[in-house]
Design a protein around this motif. Sequence first.
Motif, PDB file in Angstrom:
ATOM      1  N   GLY A   1      -8.904 -55.002 -10.879  1.00 55.17           N
ATOM      2  CA  GLY A   1      -7.508 -55.620 -11.262  1.00 55.17           C
ATOM      3  C   GLY A   1      -6.387 -55.015 -10.508  1.00 55.17           C
ATOM      4  N   LEU A   2      -6.500 -53.665 -10.826  1.00 57.70           N
ATOM      5  CA  LEU A   2      -5.250 -53.181 -10.072  1.00 57.70           C
ATOM      6  C   LEU A   2      -5.138 -53.017  -8.526  1.00 57.70           C
ATOM      7  N   VAL A   3      -6.422 -52.886  -8.003  1.00 55.18           N
ATOM      8  CA  VAL A   3      -6.601 -53.007  -6.337  1.00 55.18           C
ATOM      9  C   VAL A   3      -6.293 -54.260  -5.894  1.00 55.18           C
TER      10      VAL A   3
ATOM     11  N   SER B   1       2.910 -53.521 -15.502  1.00 62.03           N
ATOM     12  CA  SER B   1       3.974 -54.062 -15.728  1.00 62.03           C
ATOM     13  C   SER B   1       5.054 -53.810 -15.163  1.00 62.03           C
ATOM     14  N   GLN B   2       4.935 -52.805 -14.194  1.00 56.33           N
ATOM     15  CA  GLN B   2       6.267 -52.261 -13.042  1.00 56.33           C
ATOM     16  C   GLN B   2       5.472 -52.265 -11.686  1.00 56.33           C
ATOM     17  N   ILE B   3       4.399 -52.929 -11.581  1.00 55.29           N
ATOM     18  CA  ILE B   3       3.633 -52.897 -10.242  1.00 55.29           C
ATOM     19  C   ILE B   3       4.694 -53.065  -9.133  1.00 55.29           C
ATOM     20  N   ASP B   4       5.546 -54.018  -9.259  1.00 55.63           N
ATOM     21  CA  ASP B   4       6.513 -54.336  -8.177  1.00 55.63           C
ATOM     22  C   ASP B   4       7.198 -53.067  -7.757  1.00 55.63           C
ATOM     23  N   LYS B   5       7.479 -52.161  -8.401  1.00 58.13           N
ATOM     24  CA  LYS B   5       8.137 -50.746  -8.053  1.00 58.13           C
ATOM     25  C   LYS B   5       7.276 -49.675  -7.341  1.00 58.13           C
ATOM     26  N   TRP B   6       5.825 -50.050  -7.523  1.00 57.02           N
ATOM     27  CA  TRP B   6       4.971 -49.229  -6.953  1.00 57.02           C
ATOM     28  C   TRP B   6       4.907 -49.048  -5.505  1.00 57.02           C
TER      29      TRP B   6
ATOM     30  N   ALA C   1      -2.030 -56.875  -2.921  1.00 61.64           N
ATOM     31  CA  ALA C   1      -1.209 -57.973  -2.657  1.00 61.64           C
ATOM     32  C   ALA C   1       0.491 -57.702  -2.308  1.00 61.64           C
ATOM     33  N   ARG C   2       0.615 -56.294  -2.620  1.00 65.26           N
ATOM     34  CA  ARG C   2       1.915 -55.618  -2.367  1.00 65.26           C
ATOM     35  C   ARG C   2       1.949 -54.739  -1.417  1.00 65.26           C
ATOM     36  N   ASN C   3       0.767 -54.904  -0.443  1.00 66.95           N
ATOM     37  CA  ASN C   3       0.671 -53.841   0.593  1.00 66.95           C
ATOM     38  C   ASN C   3       0.949 -52.238   0.191  1.00 66.95           C
ATOM     39  N   VAL C   4       0.454 -51.849  -1.061  1.00 69.60           N
ATOM     40  CA  VAL C   4       0.922 -50.635  -1.490  1.00 69.60           C
ATOM     41  C   VAL C   4      -0.474 -49.739  -0.762  1.00 69.60           C
TER      42      VAL C   4
ATOM     43  N   ALA D   1       3.049 -43.217 -13.483  1.00 75.17           N
ATOM     44  CA  ALA D   1       4.017 -42.496 -12.717  1.00 75.17           C
ATOM     45  C   ALA D   1       4.281 -42.888 -11.433  1.00 75.17           C
ATOM     46  N   LEU D   2       3.355 -43.512 -10.766  1.00 77.44           N
ATOM     47  CA  LEU D   2       3.402 -44.354  -9.388  1.00 77.44           C
ATOM     48  C   LEU D   2       4.088 -45.438  -9.401  1.00 77.44           C
ATOM     49  N   ALA D   3       3.751 -46.352 -10.806  1.00 70.27           N
ATOM     50  CA  ALA D   3       4.269 -47.805 -10.801  1.00 70.27           C
ATOM     51  C   ALA D   3       5.817 -47.439 -11.412  1.00 70.27           C
ATOM     52  N   ARG D   4       6.159 -46.577 -11.944  1.00 69.01           N
ATOM     53  CA  ARG D   4       7.586 -46.472 -12.846  1.00 69.01           C
ATOM     54  C   ARG D   4       8.441 -45.760 -11.841  1.00 69.01           C
ATOM     55  N   ASN D   5       7.974 -44.597 -11.274  1.00 68.78           N
ATOM     56  CA  ASN D   5       8.458 -43.636 -10.518  1.00 68.78           C
ATOM     57  C   ASN D   5       8.192 -43.094  -9.386  1.00 68.78           C
TER      58      ASN D   5
END
Length: 247
Positions: free
Chosen positions: A197-199, A170-175, A204-207, A133-137
């Motif tokens: 792995g997720l962390v 697969s959609q981590i860049d949208k998170w 790396a994306r400053n989420v 949900a967080l990655a996609r939306n």
Amino acid sequence: VTLKAEDGLPFNNQLFLPKGLQAGETRPALIFVHGGPMRQMLLGYHYRHVYHLFYGVNQWLADNGYIVLSVNFRSGIGYGKSFRTAPNTGQRGNAEYQDVVAAARYLQGRPDVDPGRVGIWGLSYGGLLTAQALARNSDIFAAGVDLAGVHLFGSSLDPESVSYKSSAISQIDKWTSPVLLFHGDDDRNVAFSQTVGLVQLLRARNVPHELVVFPDDVHDSLLHRRWLYTFERMDAFLRRYLGGASK
């Protein structure tokens, strides 16, 4: 509450409303997604210990001012074989995520919900759906609490693989939405590496993220004091990002 997903499949949910909700007032909202996925949340306390606990937690969240929707998404039990064996679920396409989105859209459309303050939480397969949900939306879900979730189905990192496309990373860049992560490092159901792995990807994306690791603990904690700590952290996190109302 019975809803329909984008593909027309009906699914059932339980709605928890805060006491003292006034006409014209809006509250933050939460979706709860169970694990399994071969589970079913009931209209009362559950026969399985962790869902017995989570039913009470959803009531507690409502007492803290949240409108909570517990979602019985496709591939769960209790609604017939065709629902349990719905096509393209899990790593075959993650069709059940449609039910999560439809539930969120329902909450956003309620006059008593602030559509900008909808969050999601769950353990195991519920953690999987929270991460998705967080990655996609992140445009829909303002925050999430992911307990021992799966973030990569299988081992393929091929971007054309169906299992990879079905995975949160697969959609981590949208998170962009903040997440609170919990995992026991001796989990026998979901590999601890799923969260490690997720962390790394989130960093790396400053989420915005918070991580709690329970040493020598398993999939759903064996220690009562750790559950109390989990819900205290969850309460503080949700108040920070969703702004739960006072009792």
